[in-house]
Design a protein around this motif. Structure first.
Motif, mmCIF file in Angstrom:
data_model
loop_
_atom_site.group_PDB
_atom_site.id
_atom_site.type_symbol
_atom_site.label_atom_id
_atom_site.label_comp_id
_atom_site.label_asym_id
_atom_site.label_seq_id
_atom_site.Cartn_x
_atom_site.Cartn_y
_atom_site.Cartn_z
ATOM 1 N N MET A 82 -7.192 4.659 -8.824
ATOM 2 C CA MET A 82 -7.176 5.523 -10.006
ATOM 3 C C MET A 82 -8.512 5.468 -10.753
ATOM 4 N N ALA A 83 -9.098 4.272 -10.877
ATOM 5 C CA ALA A 83 -10.370 4.125 -11.579
ATOM 6 C C ALA A 83 -11.484 4.859 -10.856
ATOM 7 N N MET A 84 -11.482 4.810 -9.530
ATOM 8 C CA MET A 84 -12.528 5.487 -8.767
ATOM 9 C C MET A 84 -12.369 7.002 -8.803
ATOM 10 N N LYS A 85 -11.174 7.456 -9.209
ATOM 11 C CA LYS A 85 -10.950 8.897 -9.420
ATOM 12 C C LYS A 85 -11.137 9.264 -10.893
ATOM 13 N N ASN A 86 -11.608 8.293 -11.689
ATOM 14 C CA ASN A 86 -11.832 8.462 -13.123
ATOM 15 C C ASN A 86 -10.538 8.740 -13.900
ATOM 16 N N LYS A 87 -9.410 8.272 -13.365
ATOM 17 C CA LYS A 87 -8.124 8.393 -14.056
ATOM 18 C C LYS A 87 -7.851 7.060 -14.757
ATOM 19 N N MET A 88 -8.623 6.810 -15.795
ATOM 20 C CA MET A 88 -8.594 5.494 -16.421
ATOM 21 C C MET A 88 -7.319 5.227 -17.209
ATOM 22 N N PHE A 131 -15.356 -2.204 -12.642
ATOM 23 C CA PHE A 131 -16.633 -2.371 -11.942
ATOM 24 C C PHE A 131 -16.877 -1.230 -10.961
ATOM 25 N N LEU A 132 -15.919 -0.967 -10.069
ATOM 26 C CA LEU A 132 -16.107 0.080 -9.067
ATOM 27 C C LEU A 132 -16.106 1.467 -9.702
ATOM 28 N N GLY A 133 -15.228 1.671 -10.681
ATOM 29 C CA GLY A 133 -15.234 2.957 -11.387
ATOM 30 C C GLY A 133 -16.529 3.166 -12.147
ATOM 31 N N GLY A 134 -17.055 2.068 -12.735
ATOM 32 C CA GLY A 134 -18.291 2.155 -13.508
ATOM 33 C C GLY A 134 -19.526 2.400 -12.655
ATOM 34 N N SER A 154 0.842 -1.205 0.000
ATOM 35 C CA SER A 154 0.000 0.000 0.000
ATOM 36 C C SER A 154 0.875 1.253 0.000
ATOM 37 N N TYR A 155 2.009 1.189 0.733
ATOM 38 C CA TYR A 155 2.933 2.325 0.727
ATOM 39 C C TYR A 155 3.586 2.489 -0.636
ATOM 40 N N MET A 156 3.888 1.366 -1.288
ATOM 41 C CA MET A 156 4.429 1.438 -2.642
ATOM 42 C C MET A 156 3.418 2.059 -3.587
ATOM 43 N N GLY A 157 2.144 1.715 -3.391
ATOM 44 C CA GLY A 157 1.082 2.271 -4.223
ATOM 45 C C GLY A 157 0.927 3.772 -4.023
ATOM 46 N N ARG A 158 0.982 4.218 -2.768
ATOM 47 C CA ARG A 158 0.856 5.655 -2.482
ATOM 48 C C ARG A 158 2.038 6.436 -3.053
ATOM 49 N N ALA A 159 3.227 5.838 -2.945
ATOM 50 C CA ALA A 159 4.412 6.514 -3.468
ATOM 51 C C ALA A 159 4.348 6.647 -4.990
ATOM 52 N N THR A 160 3.931 5.571 -5.656
ATOM 53 C CA THR A 160 3.849 5.629 -7.112
ATOM 54 C C THR A 160 2.708 6.518 -7.584
ATOM 55 N N GLU A 161 1.644 6.635 -6.771
ATOM 56 C CA GLU A 161 0.570 7.568 -7.122
ATOM 57 C C GLU A 161 1.098 9.001 -7.107
#
Length: 350
Positions: A261-267, A109-112, A42-49
């Protein structure tokens, strides 16, 4: 959620060290190792975001896929060292299925559910489709078919040759996308996106990535040693452990980041993470593991089982058909998830 993961890291890493030194029960340590790796991811994900916001969607997605796959690569190297060739090949299969079906499925699915239509760059989608077809259908199927008329030495030589070609083509694909044709096929934005500030600075994000990767390397080495005992306890085969357990744990960073990213519409970022990670696994990680295996007691040919090949080819065709138009919705995401769970049931019962 970030606070929960922070607590999990603060507790999980010391417990992982203490448990490995004091030889705590294997099943308990298996759970601790898996949860710790997911929390570190999760920390790797936040850093890469944060880096994605600074560097743009393509480079950000590539960084996310690279560091997410670093976990998978580390686990696989230790598994190779332990002679668990079946687990490594199964984990590669699981990564392809997990990224194309599970990660994309949950993201779509969640973004949609939040946005009725989500669009992404259809030019990138078509470019990636061709590479997916090559990586899985050509480079994975060919060794299996040709190996029927070869001995082990010839099959390994074929695998090494294919691996070198795939690595060269993958690097050429990155050069094409990030250098010679960067921005050439970019979609014109429909509306101006709001400026978003990264959570961490570039320097802090890079440091967090490196520290998390080192911690994951340590925990992963210990995780590998629990596979045999866990498999016997639950009746799981090497195939199921590799395809489902190792793949989900090893790719937790990409899973979390793509969905966010999908839930922020950054597809564009979400698709780049899911598909880009699949390409990196198939065209870089798998060939690198084949070459690295030459240094170990047991070398690993690039030969998958028939169920693994059929599952990967099916996943590629389904992902290509759904993503080629450059837009998606929740029902397409649900279709990908349904395919993943059907395959998961099959591999569990196999």
């Amino acid at each position: 959620m970030d606070k929960i993961f922070g607590v999990m890291v603060l507790i999980g890493v010391p417990l992982s060290v203490a448990g490995s030194l004091m030889h705590w029960p294997t099943l308990m340590m298996f759970g601790i190792y898996c949860l710790t790796i997911i929390a570190l991811s999760s920390y790797m994900g936040r850093a890469t975001e944060s880096l994605a916001i600074i560097a743009g969607p393509r480079i950000g997605g590539l960084l996310n896929a690279t560091f997410g796959n670093a976990v998978e690569l580390i686990i696989s190297i230790f598994a190779l060292q332990a002679g668990l060739i079946g687990v490594v090949l199964a984990s590669l299969t699981g990564s392809v299925l997990g990224n194309l079906l599970l990660v994309s499925g949950i993201s779509f699915f969640l973004g949609g559910l939040k946005y009725k239509r989500q669009k992404f760059n259809e030019y990138d989608a078509r470019h990636n489709s061709g590479l997916l077809m090559f990586a899985v259908i050509v480079a994975f199927v060919i060794p299996e078919i040709f190996s029927w008329g070869m001995n082990k030495s010839e099959t390994l030589s074929l695998s090494v040759g294919i691996s070198i070609i795939m690595i060269i083509l993958y690097l050429a694909a990155l050069f094409f996308k990030l250098v010679t044709h960067r921005g050439v096929y970019a979609n014109k934005p429909v509306e101006e996106e709001q400026h978003e500030e990264p959570e961490w600075s570039k320097g802090k994000a890079v440091i967090v990535l490196l520290l998390a990767t080192l911690a994951v390397a340590y925990v992963s080495e210990n995780l590998v040693h629990t596979f045999e005992a866990v498999g016997k306890s639950f009746g799981w085969t090497e195939l199921f452990i590799g395809i489902i357990i190792v793949a989900i744990v090893g790719n937790a960073a990409e899973h979390a980041s793509a969905v966010l990213m999908a839930m922020k519409n950054k597809m564009d970022v979400a698709v780049e993470i899911a598909v880009g990670s699949t390409l990196q696994i198939a065209m870089f990680v798998a060939p690198v593991l084949v070459l690295l295996s030459l240094a170990f007691d047991q070398s690993m040919p690039l030969v998958f089982t028939i169920p693994e090949l059929v599952a990967m080819v099916t996943a590629v065709f389904l992902a290509v058909i759904i993503s080629n138009d450059g837009e998606t919705n929740w029902f397409e995401g649900l279709t990908l998830l349904a395919a993943y769970f059907i395959m998961g049931i099959g591999f569990y019962l196999l």
